[in-house]
Design a protein around this motif. Structure first.
Motif, short mmCIF file in Angstrom:
data_model
loop_
_atom_site.label_atom_id
_atom_site.label_comp_id
_atom_site.label_asym_id
_atom_site.label_seq_id
_atom_site.Cartn_x
_atom_site.Cartn_y
_atom_site.Cartn_z
N MET A 111 -30.27 -48.90 69.38
CA MET A 111 -28.88 -49.32 69.52
C MET A 111 -28.51 -49.46 70.99
O MET A 111 -27.78 -50.37 71.37
N SER A 152 -26.81 -52.85 72.56
CA SER A 152 -25.35 -52.78 72.76
C SER A 152 -24.93 -53.37 74.10
O SER A 152 -25.51 -53.03 75.14
N ASP A 174 -18.57 -49.34 73.44
CA ASP A 174 -17.78 -49.48 72.23
C ASP A 174 -18.64 -49.71 70.99
O ASP A 174 -18.27 -49.29 69.88
N PHE A 175 -19.78 -50.37 71.17
CA PHE A 175 -20.62 -50.70 70.02
C PHE A 175 -21.31 -49.48 69.42
O PHE A 175 -21.82 -49.56 68.30
N MET A 214 -19.89 -46.97 68.31
CA MET A 214 -19.10 -46.52 67.17
C MET A 214 -19.65 -47.08 65.86
O MET A 214 -19.55 -46.43 64.82
N PHE A 215 -20.23 -48.29 65.91
CA PHE A 215 -20.82 -48.86 64.70
C PHE A 215 -21.98 -47.98 64.23
O PHE A 215 -22.13 -47.71 63.03
N TYR A 216 -22.82 -47.55 65.16
CA TYR A 216 -23.96 -46.71 64.80
C TYR A 216 -23.49 -45.36 64.27
O TYR A 216 -24.02 -44.87 63.26
N THR A 242 -20.56 -44.63 62.89
CA THR A 242 -19.84 -44.77 61.63
C THR A 242 -20.74 -45.19 60.48
O THR A 242 -20.60 -44.69 59.35
N LEU A 243 -21.69 -46.08 60.75
CA LEU A 243 -22.51 -46.65 59.69
C LEU A 243 -23.84 -45.93 59.48
O LEU A 243 -24.50 -46.15 58.45
N THR A 296 -22.64 -40.77 60.37
CA THR A 296 -21.71 -40.15 59.42
C THR A 296 -22.23 -40.20 57.99
O THR A 296 -22.20 -39.16 57.30
#
Length: 277
Positions: A183, A187, A191-192, A194-196, A198-199, A202
């Motif tokens: 990632m 990236s 900011d990107f 957060m995608f890792y 969250t997806l 988590t």
């Protein structure tokens, strides 16, 4: 050599680097110099760094373990806080490796331009990425071992088998550092990440048996959980907390190694495409 020839040679070299972006990593002991550089910087603020990594998992373990645990019957035949202890070690180790390989590595690569400076020495990009990978695994090792020490102090385990968790924390860090570096290579900004988180991070925290047994999930989710690396980390660590030998331990170790190695390969490939232009 005239300027046109020199330019042509440089272009051919650049194209060759681009074509060979997916060649196998060229492993070298020089990577230890990149690891050592990060260690020397971290050593200056080691105490606040470790405090930060310890606080979050400690709150989870103590708050949920004693608070929610008082409302629950035994889980897997043990108190809930004992059940949660093994998951917390893996949760902390995953977070430490991931955040180091995401935010800290990206800052050194993109913002501080530390990698550019290192490349002026007799070091290659392969050396730097491998050094970052090993450093993130080392940070995870420190965090996981610190949580394990707290578990011992609280008397949640007395088994000599729990000592095997110490090398396993490095393996878990190796696994998640490799995944996070992919990632980092892709990236364009912080900011990107957060995608890792969250997806990937988590869902793994919720599906992989950290806070409750996987058997409580619907069958389809149990199948998904068995594919995720955190499940195999938890299935290695939790039995050792109980003083038991993990089932299928060799397979689980191989899966964590494979995730880390494949992550390193793809991270390095994407890094070569991004930086060696």
């Amino acid at each position: 050599m005239n300027h046109s020839a020199a330019g042509s040679t440089a272009g051919i070299a650049a194209n060759a680097r681009q074509v060979n972006a997916w060649r196998l990593p060229e492993l070298s002991a020089r990577a230890l110099h990149a690891w050592r550089r990060n260690f020397l910087v971290w050593r200056k603020h080691a105490l606040p760094s470790m405090t930060g990594h310890l606080a979050d998992p400690m709150f989870y373990m103590l708050g949920l373990g004693f608070g929610l645990g008082a409302l629950l019957p035994q889980v897997d035949g043990v108190r809930y806080i004992n059940f949660l202890a093994g998951g917390t070690v893996c949760f902390s180790t995953m977070n430490s490796a991931s955040f180091e390989a995401l935010y800290s590595a990206f800052a050194r690569m993109q913002m501080q331009r530390t990698w550019d400076a290192i490349l002026n020495a007799p070091m290659t990009l392969d050396d730097i990425v491998l050094g970052e990978h090993l450093w993130a695994a080392s940070k995870a090792f420190l965090s996981g071992t610190a949580i394990l020490a707290v578990i011992w102090v609280l008397g949640l385990t007395h088994s000599p088998l729990s000592l095997w968790i110490i090398p396993i924390t490095f393996l878990i860090g190796f696994c998640f550092a490799g995944m996070a570096l992919v990632m980092t290579a892709l990236s364009p900004s912080f900011d990107f990440f957060m995608f890792y988180m969250t997806l990937m991070m988590t869902p793994m925290s919720l599906l992989c048996g950290v806070f409750f047994p996987i058997s409580q999930l619907p069958q389809a989710m149990q199948v998904v959980a068995q594919v995720l690396p955190l499940t195999h980390a938890v299935e290695l660590v939790r039995p050792l907390i109980y003083g038991e030998v993990p089932t299928f331990w060799a397979m689980r170790i191989a899966i964590l190694l494979a995730y880390g190695a494949v992550g390193l390969y793809f991270a390095l490939g994407f890094m070569r495409r991004r930086l060696l232009k």
